[in-house]
Motif scaffolding. Sequence first.
Motif: not given
Length: 155
Positions: A137-149, A1-7
């Motif tokens: 907070e920014e770490l949570a975003v970085a984890r999300t983007v890293l997960r998508a990668s 399942m793809a990670v949704d980065l739009s939110g």
Amino acid sequence: MAVDLSGLPARRGPRPGTTGREVPHDQLEDFSPPGIRAALVAYAEGLPGVRTGPSLVSEPGSLALRLHREEQPFEAFLHPSVDEFGHIHRSGFLHLTVPAPDLAVLTELGWTEPHPISRRAEFPDTIVMLYAPRDEEELAVARTVLRASYDQAAA
């Protein structure tokens, strides 16, 4: 399942200074505190199948994120490496590949900028700099983007 980065939320404040269209492509300010970088590294090392070590495509001291795949999608890896899908620099910013549909939204939200090498045909246009996370907070975003990668590389 793809990670949704739009939110994802927009990044606070101005973009950090970078070398822009230069190689090497470096972030020049707004680095990660040591604890935040350490947490990012720990997260990356916990992704299934990821091996870390010195990067073969970046400066000494950068931590490569490697994932061995029999078939490596061109857009998911940092060439000429055959297994490095990203790396974390000593100051906390990352170079990694992200899914093509997410390139524009990540840039619009202020989290990434294209890597200048991605302008060359022999490199995927999915390589970006993800700015160093400065707080939890920014770490949570970085984890999300890293997960998508990671998901793109593991697909």
